[in-house]
Design an enzyme around this catalytic site. Sequence first.
Site, PDB file in Angstrom:
ATOM      1  NE  ARG A  66     -42.751  24.556  92.666  1.00  0.00           N
ATOM      2  CZ  ARG A  66     -43.560  24.158  93.660  1.00  0.00           C
ATOM      3  NH1 ARG A  66     -44.078  22.939  93.631  1.00  0.00           N
ATOM      4  NH2 ARG A  66     -43.850  24.959  94.658  1.00  0.00           N
ATOM      5  CE1 TYR A 120     -25.682  13.070  76.289  1.00  0.00           C
ATOM      6  CE2 TYR A 120     -26.504  12.925  78.525  1.00  0.00           C
ATOM      7  CZ  TYR A 120     -25.948  13.660  77.500  1.00  0.00           C
ATOM      8  OH  TYR A 120     -25.669  14.992  77.691  1.00  0.00           O
ATOM      9  CG  ASP A 185     -32.140   8.397  75.384  1.00  0.00           C
ATOM     10  OD1 ASP A 185     -32.542   8.966  74.359  1.00  0.00           O
ATOM     11  OD2 ASP A 185     -31.302   8.891  76.165  1.00  0.00           O
ATOM     12  CE  LYS A 210     -28.530  16.637  73.315  1.00  0.00           C
ATOM     13  NZ  LYS A 210     -28.386  15.323  73.925  1.00  0.00           N
TER      14      LYS A 210
HETATM   15  C1  LIG Z   1     -28.341  14.859  75.232  1.00  0.00           C
HETATM   16  C2  LIG Z   1     -28.846  13.527  75.549  1.00  0.00           C
HETATM   17  C3  LIG Z   1     -29.417  13.223  76.794  1.00  0.00           C
HETATM   18  C4  LIG Z   1     -29.499  14.254  77.901  1.00  0.00           C
HETATM   19  O1  LIG Z   1     -30.330  15.313  77.556  1.00  0.00           O
HETATM   20  P1  LIG Z   1     -30.141  16.823  78.105  1.00  0.00           P
HETATM   21  O2  LIG Z   1     -31.264  17.541  77.439  1.00  0.00           O
HETATM   22  O3  LIG Z   1     -28.769  17.295  77.714  1.00  0.00           O
HETATM   23  O4  LIG Z   1     -30.288  16.756  79.587  1.00  0.00           O
HETATM   24  C5  LIG Z   1     -29.897  11.947  76.999  1.00  0.00           C
HETATM   25  N1  LIG Z   1     -29.815  10.997  76.045  1.00  0.00           N
HETATM   26  C6  LIG Z   1     -29.272  11.236  74.847  1.00  0.00           C
HETATM   27  C7  LIG Z   1     -29.205  10.151  73.835  1.00  0.00           C
HETATM   28  C8  LIG Z   1     -28.758  12.501  74.550  1.00  0.00           C
HETATM   29  O5  LIG Z   1     -28.194  12.728  73.358  1.00  0.00           O
END
Ligand SMILES: *Cc1c(COP(=O)(O)O)cnc(C)c1O
Length: 393
Positions: A66, A120, A185, A210
Amino acid sequence: MATLKSLAFETRAVHAGREDFARIGAHAPPIDLSTTYPVADLDVGTASYDALSGGAATAANPIYARLYNPTVARVEAALANLEGTAACVAFGSGMAATNALLTAVRAGGAGHVLAVRPLYGGTDHLLASGLAGLDAEFVTADEVAARLRPETGLVIIETPANPTLDLVDIAAVAVAAGKVPVMVDSTFATPLLQQPAALGARYVMHSATKFLGGHGDVIAGVICCSEADAQPLRQVRAITGALLHPLGAYLLHQGLPTLPLRVERAQANAGILAERLSAHRAVARVYWPGLGTVRNNHLLDTQMRGPGALMSFDLRGGHAAGAAAMAAVRLITPAVSLGSVDSLIQHPAALTHRALDEATRAATGITPGLMRLSVGIENVEDLWADLAQALEA
Ligand SMILES: *Cc1c(COP(=O)(O)O)cnc(C)c1O
């Protein structure tokens, strides 16, 4: 050989985070599944425990998984290299990454965050719900400077933004925020197409689920930042257990060498599909930065190296047409998520952006006929044939 930092992105995507392979005699990333590590010397163990639970990047003794894991540390080093930051901290999901940053901001004494919509859906929900224990205020990029308060601890933006592909001026928001750190992001862009830290962002967040992982088999999130900013994040991760599992770290790391190939191919496919969709009678509008049809489209030339592989399009037939298209695709998978080698299509108003109220959806362009398409690396004629038959349905 020149140091890895000075080599081209494609080369670094293949080699970064693998620097210790010659020393340990490895070729693919070793997966270390140990939960605990022997403490040979108690003084070294004590010092290591203190260092790692305080957020240090490494210590003489890893102590407990951890606190530290070498498989995770390798992919973090790789992503810091690609993003051009000193450090990267990996989490069990993109949401866990954002939440850890919010927790660190709150622990630092702040009580308020500014967030620029659209975001998101999960990020919007986390902020609006108050779950993170911060007062979140949604603003436009132009309003950031005027809405700062003494207790504002973070400004959150997403660019390109979900699902309408709006672009947000990273450098302008960083200037407007002044001393308050900005988190970008950058999931849709990947470090190949955009590097927010060079434009003044303190934190670059990715849902590594992604494009970075790229094969639809790992949920992960990262925050790339300075070493000083990484320490509180590692501390939150160690205390709250928001870990990326080493198997996930391995899959993520194996995705990185092909990141440039995948993004470039998917982006080229997206260009052809975007043009054909624009000409289709069932489609009212296509949102893709490469077409010049998104908000602040000029930023494509100033802060990005390409328009990416995500697009949205508005069906004239509204919700019913969207539902029919989702049901009719045969090759493209009707599914949320994005950035995989295969193409995915989804309906934001009914799925990912469902948690938003109707007025917010309308204000952010999430109409009942809006479809979001994540273009994969398949043959583009096969993709078009599938889309065209789905639109006829
Ligand atoms: C999918 C996504 C998230 C969240 O990510 P997870 O890995 O599903 O928790 C945040 N921002 C964007 C732009 C995303 O496409």
